[in-house]
Design a protein around this motif. Structure first.
Motif, PDB file in Angstrom:
ATOM      1  N   SER A 132      18.061   6.662  26.644  1.00 21.47           N
ATOM      2  CA  SER A 132      16.885   6.697  26.156  1.00 21.47           C
ATOM      3  C   SER A 132      15.893   6.558  27.114  1.00 21.47           C
ATOM      4  N   ARG A 133      14.509   7.545  26.707  1.00 20.43           N
ATOM      5  CA  ARG A 133      13.542   7.474  27.801  1.00 20.43           C
ATOM      6  C   ARG A 133      12.385   7.332  27.292  1.00 20.43           C
ATOM      7  N   GLY A 134      11.361   6.311  27.619  1.00 20.01           N
ATOM      8  CA  GLY A 134      10.293   6.299  27.064  1.00 20.01           C
ATOM      9  C   GLY A 134       9.049   7.054  27.266  1.00 20.01           C
ATOM     10  N   ILE A 135       8.058   7.097  26.699  1.00 18.84           N
ATOM     11  CA  ILE A 135       6.756   7.837  26.954  1.00 18.84           C
ATOM     12  C   ILE A 135       5.669   7.045  27.730  1.00 18.84           C
ATOM     13  N   SER A 136       5.467   7.625  29.008  1.00 16.66           N
ATOM     14  CA  SER A 136       4.268   6.820  29.733  1.00 16.66           C
ATOM     15  C   SER A 136       2.745   7.043  29.143  1.00 16.66           C
ATOM     16  N   PRO A 137       2.248   6.133  29.445  1.00 13.67           N
ATOM     17  CA  PRO A 137       0.658   6.286  29.211  1.00 13.67           C
ATOM     18  C   PRO A 137      -0.026   7.601  29.554  1.00 13.67           C
ATOM     19  N   ASP A 138       0.347   8.349  30.641  1.00 17.77           N
ATOM     20  CA  ASP A 138       0.067   9.583  31.025  1.00 17.77           C
ATOM     21  C   ASP A 138       0.419  10.882  30.035  1.00 17.77           C
ATOM     22  N   GLU A 139       1.708  10.383  29.665  1.00 18.60           N
ATOM     23  CA  GLU A 139       2.152  11.766  28.800  1.00 18.60           C
ATOM     24  C   GLU A 139       1.531  11.400  27.535  1.00 18.60           C
ATOM     25  N   ILE A 140       1.310  10.359  26.950  1.00 13.17           N
ATOM     26  CA  ILE A 140       0.616  10.299  25.757  1.00 13.17           C
ATOM     27  C   ILE A 140      -0.620  10.740  25.653  1.00 13.17           C
ATOM     28  N   GLU A 141      -1.467  10.552  26.868  1.00 18.07           N
ATOM     29  CA  GLU A 141      -2.879  11.000  27.104  1.00 18.07           C
ATOM     30  C   GLU A 141      -2.836  12.592  27.043  1.00 18.07           C
ATOM     31  N   ASP A 142      -1.800  13.237  27.846  1.00 15.66           N
ATOM     32  CA  ASP A 142      -1.786  14.650  27.816  1.00 15.66           C
ATOM     33  C   ASP A 142      -1.640  15.230  26.359  1.00 15.66           C
ATOM     34  N   LEU A 143      -0.671  14.441  25.795  1.00 17.08           N
ATOM     35  CA  LEU A 143      -0.354  14.814  24.322  1.00 17.08           C
ATOM     36  C   LEU A 143      -1.531  14.926  23.796  1.00 17.08           C
ATOM     37  N   GLN A 185       5.502  20.121  16.806  1.00 22.35           N
ATOM     38  CA  GLN A 185       6.372  19.135  17.162  1.00 22.35           C
ATOM     39  C   GLN A 185       5.335  18.127  17.911  1.00 22.35           C
ATOM     40  N   CYS A 186       4.557  18.729  18.716  1.00 24.86           N
ATOM     41  CA  CYS A 186       3.843  17.591  19.460  1.00 24.86           C
ATOM     42  C   CYS A 186       2.925  16.910  18.322  1.00 24.86           C
ATOM     43  N   LEU A 187       2.382  17.608  17.366  1.00 28.27           N
ATOM     44  CA  LEU A 187       1.364  16.848  16.383  1.00 28.27           C
ATOM     45  C   LEU A 187       2.216  15.795  15.859  1.00 28.27           C
ATOM     46  N   ASP A 188       3.416  16.166  15.225  1.00 27.95           N
ATOM     47  CA  ASP A 188       4.368  15.093  14.775  1.00 27.95           C
ATOM     48  C   ASP A 188       4.512  14.056  15.559  1.00 27.95           C
ATOM     49  N   GLU A 209       3.564   9.928  14.909  1.00 28.38           N
ATOM     50  CA  GLU A 209       4.477   8.847  15.140  1.00 28.38           C
ATOM     51  C   GLU A 209       3.842   7.818  15.845  1.00 28.38           C
ATOM     52  N   LEU A 210       3.386   8.170  17.128  1.00 24.35           N
ATOM     53  CA  LEU A 210       2.873   7.440  18.082  1.00 24.35           C
ATOM     54  C   LEU A 210       1.563   6.433  17.613  1.00 24.35           C
ATOM     55  N   ASP A 243      -6.432   6.507  20.596  1.00 22.70           N
ATOM     56  CA  ASP A 243      -6.438   5.125  20.737  1.00 22.70           C
ATOM     57  C   ASP A 243      -5.562   4.084  20.100  1.00 22.70           C
ATOM     58  N   ASP A 244      -5.285   4.606  18.891  1.00 29.76           N
ATOM     59  CA  ASP A 244      -4.104   3.621  18.232  1.00 29.76           C
ATOM     60  C   ASP A 244      -2.786   4.084  18.992  1.00 29.76           C
ATOM     61  N   ALA A 245      -2.306   5.000  19.248  1.00 29.98           N
ATOM     62  CA  ALA A 245      -1.245   5.304  19.982  1.00 29.98           C
ATOM     63  C   ALA A 245      -1.241   4.421  21.349  1.00 29.98           C
ATOM     64  N   HIS A 246      -1.884   4.385  22.180  1.00 36.06           N
ATOM     65  CA  HIS A 246      -2.221   3.725  23.547  1.00 36.06           C
ATOM     66  C   HIS A 246      -1.970   2.407  23.260  1.00 36.06           C
ATOM     67  N   ARG A 247      -2.945   1.790  22.086  1.00 33.15           N
ATOM     68  CA  ARG A 247      -2.786   0.491  21.770  1.00 33.15           C
ATOM     69  C   ARG A 247      -1.221   0.008  21.187  1.00 33.15           C
ATOM     70  N   ALA A 248      -0.630   0.748  20.584  1.00 33.94           N
ATOM     71  CA  ALA A 248       0.633   0.520  19.886  1.00 33.94           C
ATOM     72  C   ALA A 248       1.810   0.663  21.057  1.00 33.94           C
ATOM     73  N   SER A 249       1.305   1.591  21.886  1.00 34.02           N
ATOM     74  CA  SER A 249       2.346   1.668  23.045  1.00 34.02           C
ATOM     75  C   SER A 249       2.340   0.530  24.094  1.00 34.02           C
ATOM     76  N   SER A 250       1.386   0.005  24.162  1.00 35.47           N
ATOM     77  CA  SER A 250       1.101  -1.340  24.905  1.00 35.47           C
ATOM     78  C   SER A 250       1.614  -2.445  24.427  1.00 35.47           C
ATOM     79  N   ASP A 251       1.266  -2.616  22.963  1.00 33.05           N
ATOM     80  CA  ASP A 251       1.767  -3.672  22.354  1.00 33.05           C
ATOM     81  C   ASP A 251       3.417  -3.772  22.554  1.00 33.05           C
ATOM     82  N   THR A 252       3.776  -2.505  22.280  1.00 36.20           N
ATOM     83  CA  THR A 252       5.223  -2.318  22.299  1.00 36.20           C
ATOM     84  C   THR A 252       6.063  -2.724  23.851  1.00 36.20           C
TER      85      THR A 252
END
Length: 235
Positions: A83-94, A172-175, A179-180, A223-232
């Protein structure tokens, strides 16, 4: 690398959902990977996943190939899939990609929509609420209603033919973005309210307001995605 304990987060698929087994396996695994229920660095063993999901190895194998292509799974140097995680930079680009797409869709929908066309996205907000009440924000049912809502906006904006071109990778990107964003619904503005507010602005007839609302909607989601990712990452 982590061991296989994270695979226990995935439950067997209900019998009634097995008509589209491959798609359900793909979405179940992707959701577990995005939300961190399968931790980064978990060894993904095809036979174990098939047993836990109650399906044959074929849809699991196909889902893992797609997840590898999507970047959620990586092949290890010694073999096997991890399994591979999603980096903050990838989240931002998405979300940068989604911002530009949704701003264009908002402008065109506001300019082109016939009054009766707003009935479909309005009904899909109702479907979102029903899915949340029955299954929760993290459910596949909510995800489908949410994706259908934004797809309906794209159809109004771009027409059926060009909206169909978005129906593969871009949607798929929107989906994934959804989820993030909704992995921690307690910290986000309620999903139904978000989309009611967005639809009100898109259908108001003012292009500037519509575009601004679309941009604000995506930024809130980011913002919600970044916050949830940081919490995880901290948990």
């Amino acid at each position: 690398m982590a061991d296989n304990d994270g695979l226990g987060a995935i439950t067997s698929l209900p019998t009634q959902t097995r008509r589209k087994t491959y798609e359900h396996v793909y979405r179940a695994l992707r959701h577990a990977l995005i939300t961190g229920r399968i931790p980064e660095g978990t060894h993904l063993v095809e036979t174990e996943l098939a047993d836990q999901l109650g399906v044959s190895r074929t849809p699991v194998r196909d889902a893992l190939r797609r997840l590898e292509s999507d970047g959620f799974v990586a092949r290890g140097t010694a073999g096997g899939l991890w399994s591979r995680g999603i980096s903050p930079d990838e989240i931002e680009d998405l979300f940068l990609l989604r911002t530009e797409l949704d701003k264009l869709a908002a402008r065109l929908a506001c300019e082109r929509a016939k009054p009766e066309q707003w009935a479909e996205p309005k009904s899909l907000i109702v479907a979102m609420g029903a899915a949340i009440d029955r299954f929760g924000t993290g459910s596949e049912e909510f995800g489908q209603a949410h994706l259908a809502f934004h797809t309906s906006i794209y159809r109004i904006a771009f027409g059926s033919r060009f909206a169909g071109l978005l129906d593969n990778y871009l949607l798929q990107c929107l989906d994934v973005a959804a989820e993030l964003s909704y992995r921690d619904p307690a910290s986000a503005l309620p999903a139904v309210q978000q989309h009611e507010d967005l639809l009100a602005e898109l259908s108001c007839g003012d292009v500037v307001r519509a575009v601004a609302a679309a941009e604000a909607h995506v930024r809130r989601s980011a913002d919600d995605a970044h916050r949830a990712s940081s919490d995880t990452a901290l948990s």
